[in-house]
Every structure is written in structure tokens, then in C-alpha cells.
Design an enzyme around this catalytic site. Structure first.
Site, PDB file in Angstrom:
ATOM      1  N   LYS A 116       0.822  -1.208   0.000  1.00  0.00           N
ATOM      2  CA  LYS A 116       0.000   0.000   0.000  1.00  0.00           C
ATOM      3  C   LYS A 116       0.859   1.264   0.000  1.00  0.00           C
ATOM      4  O   LYS A 116       0.454   2.308  -0.509  1.00  0.00           O
ATOM      5  CB  LYS A 116      -0.961  -0.027   1.187  1.00  0.00           C
ATOM      6  CG  LYS A 116      -2.060  -1.082   1.041  1.00  0.00           C
ATOM      7  CD  LYS A 116      -3.050  -1.024   2.186  1.00  0.00           C
ATOM      8  CE  LYS A 116      -4.244  -1.925   1.935  1.00  0.00           C
ATOM      9  NZ  LYS A 116      -3.901  -3.324   1.761  1.00  0.00           N
ATOM     10  N   GLY A 164      -8.697  -7.142   3.495  1.00  0.00           N
ATOM     11  CA  GLY A 164      -9.832  -7.682   4.246  1.00  0.00           C
ATOM     12  C   GLY A 164      -9.960  -7.112   5.640  1.00  0.00           C
ATOM     13  O   GLY A 164     -10.551  -7.721   6.522  1.00  0.00           O
ATOM     14  N   GLU A 200      -2.879   6.756   7.575  1.00  0.00           N
ATOM     15  CA  GLU A 200      -3.575   7.738   6.753  1.00  0.00           C
ATOM     16  C   GLU A 200      -4.573   8.492   7.615  1.00  0.00           C
ATOM     17  O   GLU A 200      -5.106   7.950   8.590  1.00  0.00           O
ATOM     18  CB  GLU A 200      -4.351   7.050   5.619  1.00  0.00           C
ATOM     19  CG  GLU A 200      -3.490   6.489   4.529  1.00  0.00           C
ATOM     20  CD  GLU A 200      -4.290   5.772   3.455  1.00  0.00           C
ATOM     21  OE1 GLU A 200      -3.741   5.564   2.373  1.00  0.00           O
ATOM     22  OE2 GLU A 200      -5.470   5.415   3.719  1.00  0.00           O
ATOM     23  N   LYS A 201      -4.845   9.722   7.268  1.00  0.00           N
ATOM     24  CA  LYS A 201      -5.879  10.497   7.934  1.00  0.00           C
ATOM     25  C   LYS A 201      -7.223   9.825   7.697  1.00  0.00           C
ATOM     26  O   LYS A 201      -7.542   9.423   6.573  1.00  0.00           O
ATOM     27  CB  LYS A 201      -5.908  11.916   7.352  1.00  0.00           C
ATOM     28  CG  LYS A 201      -7.033  12.798   7.859  1.00  0.00           C
ATOM     29  CD  LYS A 201      -6.781  13.277   9.263  1.00  0.00           C
ATOM     30  CE  LYS A 201      -7.884  14.254   9.708  1.00  0.00           C
ATOM     31  NZ  LYS A 201      -7.764  14.583  11.127  1.00  0.00           N
ATOM     32  N   LYS A 237     -16.432  -5.356   3.350  1.00  0.00           N
ATOM     33  CA  LYS A 237     -17.701  -5.033   2.700  1.00  0.00           C
ATOM     34  C   LYS A 237     -18.753  -6.127   2.921  1.00  0.00           C
ATOM     35  O   LYS A 237     -18.415  -7.306   2.924  1.00  0.00           O
ATOM     36  CB  LYS A 237     -17.468  -4.868   1.193  1.00  0.00           C
ATOM     37  CG  LYS A 237     -16.399  -3.856   0.841  1.00  0.00           C
ATOM     38  CD  LYS A 237     -15.893  -4.074  -0.573  1.00  0.00           C
ATOM     39  CE  LYS A 237     -14.653  -3.255  -0.852  1.00  0.00           C
ATOM     40  NZ  LYS A 237     -14.011  -3.608  -2.129  1.00  0.00           N
ATOM     41  N   GLU A 288      -6.732   2.030  -2.461  1.00  0.00           N
ATOM     42  CA  GLU A 288      -5.876   0.906  -2.813  1.00  0.00           C
ATOM     43  C   GLU A 288      -6.294   0.369  -4.174  1.00  0.00           C
ATOM     44  O   GLU A 288      -7.345   0.731  -4.700  1.00  0.00           O
ATOM     45  CB  GLU A 288      -5.956  -0.217  -1.771  1.00  0.00           C
ATOM     46  CG  GLU A 288      -7.320  -0.879  -1.652  1.00  0.00           C
ATOM     47  CD  GLU A 288      -7.334  -1.969  -0.590  1.00  0.00           C
ATOM     48  OE1 GLU A 288      -6.304  -2.176   0.079  1.00  0.00           O
ATOM     49  OE2 GLU A 288      -8.384  -2.615  -0.440  1.00  0.00           O
ATOM     50  N   ARG A 292      -6.960  -8.060  -9.124  1.00  0.00           N
ATOM     51  CA  ARG A 292      -7.644  -9.350  -9.284  1.00  0.00           C
ATOM     52  C   ARG A 292      -9.121  -9.073  -9.493  1.00  0.00           C
ATOM     53  O   ARG A 292      -9.554  -7.911  -9.454  1.00  0.00           O
ATOM     54  CB  ARG A 292      -7.482 -10.173  -8.005  1.00  0.00           C
ATOM     55  CG  ARG A 292      -7.896  -9.392  -6.760  1.00  0.00           C
ATOM     56  CD  ARG A 292      -7.939 -10.223  -5.504  1.00  0.00           C
ATOM     57  NE  ARG A 292      -8.068  -9.415  -4.306  1.00  0.00           N
ATOM     58  CZ  ARG A 292      -9.178  -8.842  -3.866  1.00  0.00           C
ATOM     59  NH1 ARG A 292     -10.295  -8.952  -4.569  1.00  0.00           N
ATOM     60  NH2 ARG A 292      -9.186  -8.138  -2.754  1.00  0.00           N
TER      61      ARG A 292
END
Length: 448
Positions: A116, A164, A200-201, A237, A288, A292
């Protein structure tokens, strides 16, 4: 020309790939662990082979055995699905070295986007906006605290190699960050073999919106519009829909162009997804890239009429895309929910024996399932046992269809998240399209 494909995966995605292959007259080879020997996909394939014990390192992550089976069965290609080896650059390189086509991007591109931190740098180079955060690895909790105070809380602590939701945590204070740093780094090391962390913020009231792309080996790239994926639990998700109810046509075009530009800059080929966080002003930031096929690809297929798995195979065969951006149009609205074998309140996995399994049926209902009646759901893998996808001419119609379909679903013997999904989908806030990444925490959990 690809005539036989080994599917290096399991469950519903293995079944999905097998169906796409059958449509094209391509022979299939399934692989399975001892825990999956009675799984439906094993019997769908033309040939099936045991990989080993249930543990993934002894089965679905066993590169050498998978490649050996591919060679012994004269498979021309390997489709990795999602998860497991799908984003493993070393596996792609081993496939290529063995003369077997890997249905996906090159290992070099996967390697860059698999980190990342490297992905953030690549997106900056491509001119794609990124969330304010660290440019490199954070070595210690003390360094993390120093940077967090510069960025400003709340922040997202993330594993560079994560996915994940593993190794990811929202923190609000120095004390929380110090406690979280070592544990998340260790967890990332265990799951991904890489404990590198960055930050990250955290964007409040943000939406998780992603762009599906297809890129061939001749420089042609198209995007298949966006998916709204903001309904999440544990940063994973559970509800996805297309198109988004939130972004304007202008923002949709800008996001699509940004995704295409990023893909061209990377030299990426095959199917992939650029994920963004979008704030209340419709400003979007790179989150990100998934190199795939995605779990939620069916909603894109439903609104575009495209078969993404089929396109993956065509691209791997060296064929050029037969569509241009101007050919693509959004038709109706599609929603997907993930059916998990889990407690609908705690979200803890609920393995066990399925005594009753009845799927909803209907003209605009699509089921992608990994189980059957009298099937044993094991504790060894992700608890997702299926996906339910519906399509309507409008979002309201799709929601109504989905509620009716969920009410028809009958699974006994194990707990599932269907009660949770019904509560979310039938809520006024969801129906109004007010679906930020905080939805489950703000709307669902407090009322249980």
C-alpha cells in the site's frame, strides 16, 4: 489459445470461474483441501485434485503442488480468483516460468500495488489524489505517535501488505495508537508475512467507491463505472451496489478517467479495481488497488451486461478488447449482499452443519453460492457462504426485490448475517442512499 484452466481457489468464486469456462468450451481443473472435498465446485469441474489438509499453507497456498497439478493435467492457464494466491507476485512469476498463463496482471505490477505504501507513491506519480498520510514505513509506536500528531487524529493505522481489514484500526489518541501498533503489526506479519505499518488520515463521513477496469495487452483500457461499497463490518464489505447514488455524472467521469490514467501509467493488464474514498464534497482519494477480480464484480456485470471473468480469459489469451468507453452504458441498478455464516450481532463466525438451504429464485435474482443442504461449513476459511445479487430498473425497485429475496432465503443449522442484512437494507437511511463507511457502527450496532 487457452483450452484448459486450473482454478487455484475454492467456494463460490471457483464455481463462478468454472461456469465462465464451460460457456467458452474450456476444460476445467479444480483443486481442493480435505475440508472442501464435498464442496459443490469440486463436482462441477472436469477434473478435481486433492491439495492437502485444511490449513491454507498446506493446500490453497501450496504453489508447488498447484503448479505440479497444472503441469500433470496439461492446463494452459491458472485462474487465481480472489484471496489466496491471487495477488502473489511470486506465484505469477512461477506460473510464467513454468509456461502456464496466469490470468491476471504481471508479478511486477502486483508487487508494486501489493504494498500500500508503494501503491500510494505510484498513484501520486500518476496524478491521482491520495489521502494525507505517511510516505513510508513507520518503524515504532513512538514514531507513529509523532506522525499522528502532525496529521491529526483520527487516523487509520494500516498494514502495508494488508487486506480484508486485517491489520487495520481506527485510533483517536496517542494511548490507543501505542496499544494498537504492536498488535496490528504482529497480526499483519502472521497473515501476510509483512508487518510493515503506515498511517492515513481518517476521512469522516466518507464513502468507499471503486472503479472497475479492464485493460488488454494492446494498450486499450476501459472502466465499467463504479461500485458503492460503503456498508462494511470490521472494515470488510457486506453490501455493494452499482451505480453509486451519491456521485454526480461529472465526478463519475473524473474518477473513471483517473482510474484509466493510473492503469496506463502502471502498464497494468487484465481486470482490476481502483478503490477510492469520497468525501462529502465529492472529492475522491486513492485508497488501494485490487489486482484481481473482486467479490462484488456481479453488480457491475448486471448494469453493463459484461462478463468480467470471460473478459479476463480473453485478455489472457492476448485478445484486444472489443468495446470502447463510449459503448458502455449503465442499465438499471444492482445490489449485492454477502451471506456469511456468522452471528448477526457479534459478527463472529458460525461454522456447523447446514440442515436446510433454500435460495430465493426470480427473474432478476442471481445467486453465487458455495454450499448446499447437508453441507458442513468449516472454521478454516472466510465465513462467506454465498452472494445474493438483484437487479431493478431503479434503485427503489432493486431494494424491494432484495428485501423479498432475503425473506425467501432459508438457512438452518448455522447462524447467518441475513437478519443484519435485512435490518440494514430495510432502513430509512439505506433507502435514502445515506451509506457512509460508518453506517454499521452508527445505525446498526447501537440498536441491536
Amino acid at each position: 489459445m487457452i483450452k484448459k484452466i486450473l482454478i487455484a481457489n475454492r467456494g463460490e468464486i471457483a464455481a463462478r470461474i468454472i461456469r465462465a469456462c464451460k460457456k467458452q468450451g474450456i476444460q476445467t481443473v479444480a483443486v481442493y483441501s480435505e475440508a472442501d472435498q464435498k464442496a459443490p465446485y469440486v463436482f462441477m469441474a472436469d477434473e478435481s485434485f486433492l491439495l492437502g489438509p485444511p490449513r491454507v499453507v498446506e493446500s490453497y497456498l501450496n504453489m508447488e503442488k498447484i503448479l505440479r497439478i497444472a503441469k500433470e493435467t496439461n492446463a494452459d492457464a491458472i485462474h487465481p480468483g480472489y484471496g489466496f494466491l491471487s495477488e502473489n507476485d511470486q506465484f505469477e512469476k512461477k506460473c510464467t516460468a513454468a509456461g502456464i498463463i496466469f490470468i491476471g496482471p504481471t508479478g511486477d505490477v502486483m508487487n508494486k500495488m501489493g504494498s500500500k505504501i508503494a501503491a500510494r507513491a505510484a498513484m501520486q506519480e500518476a496524478g491521482v489524489p491520495i489521502v494525507p498520510g505517511t510516505d513510508g514505513v513507520i518503524d515504532t509506536a513512538e514514531d507513529a505517535v509523532k506522525v499522528a500528531n502532525e496529521i491529526g487524529y483520527p487516523i487509520m493505522l494500516k498494514a502495508s501488505a494488508g487486506g480484508g481489514g486485517i491489520g487495520m484500526q481506527v485510533v483517536h489518541t496517542d494511548d490507543e495508537l501505542i496499544k494498537a501498533f504492536a498488535g496490528n503489526s504482529k497480526r499483519a506479519q502472521t497473515f501476510f508475512g509483512d508487518g510493515a505499518m503506515f498511517m492515513e488520515k481518517k476521512l469522516d463521513h466518507a464513502r468507499h467507491i471503486e472503479i472497475q477496469i479492464l485493460a488488454d495487452q494492446h494498450g486499450n483500457v476501459v472502466h465499467l463505472f463504479e461500485r458503492e461499497c460503503s456498508i462494511q463490518r470490521r472494515n470488510q464489505k457486506v453490501v455493494e451496489e452499482a451505480p453509486s447514488t451519491f456521485i454526480s455524472d461529472q465526478t463519475r467521469q473524473k474518477m473513471g478517467e483517473a482510474a484509466i490514467n493510473a492503469v496506463k501509467t502502471l502498464g497494468y493488464t487484465n481486470a482490476g479495481t481502483i478503490e477510492f474514498l469520497v468525501d462529502e464534497q465529492e472529492q475522491f482519494y486513492f485508497l488501494e488497488m485490487n489486482t484481481r477480480i473482486q467479490v462484488e464484480h456481479p453488480v457491475t456485470e448486471e448494469i453493463t451486461g459484461m462478463d468480467i471473468v470471460e473478459e479476463q480469459i480473453h485478455i489472457a489469451n492476448g485478445k484486444a478488447l472489443t468495446i470502447e468507453q463510449g459503448d458502455l452504458k449503465i442499465d438499471g441498478h444492482a445490489i449485492e449482499v454477502r451471506i456469511y455464516a456468522e452471528d448477526p450481532v457479534t459478527f463472529f463466525p458460525s461454522p456447523g452443519h447446514i440442515t436446510t438451504f433454500t435460495k430465493p429464485i426470480g427473474e432478476r435474482i442471481r445467486n453465487e453460492v458455495a454450499v448446499t443442504e447437508n453441507y458442513d461449513v468449516t472454521p478454516f476459511y472466510d465465513p462467506m457462504i454465498g452472494k445474493l445479487i438483484v437487479k431493478g430498473s431503479t434503485r427503489d425497485e432493486a431494494i424491494k426485490q432484495l428485501i423479498e429475496a432475503l425473506q425467501q432465503y432459508k438457512i438452518e443449522g448455522i447462524k447467518t448475517n441475513i437478519p443484519m442484512l435485512l435490518k440494514v437494507i430495510d432502513s430509512d437511511r439505506f433507502k435514502a442512499g445515506d451509506t457512509t463507511t460508518a453506517f454499521v457502527e452508527e445505525h446498526y450496532l447501537p440498536t441491536v
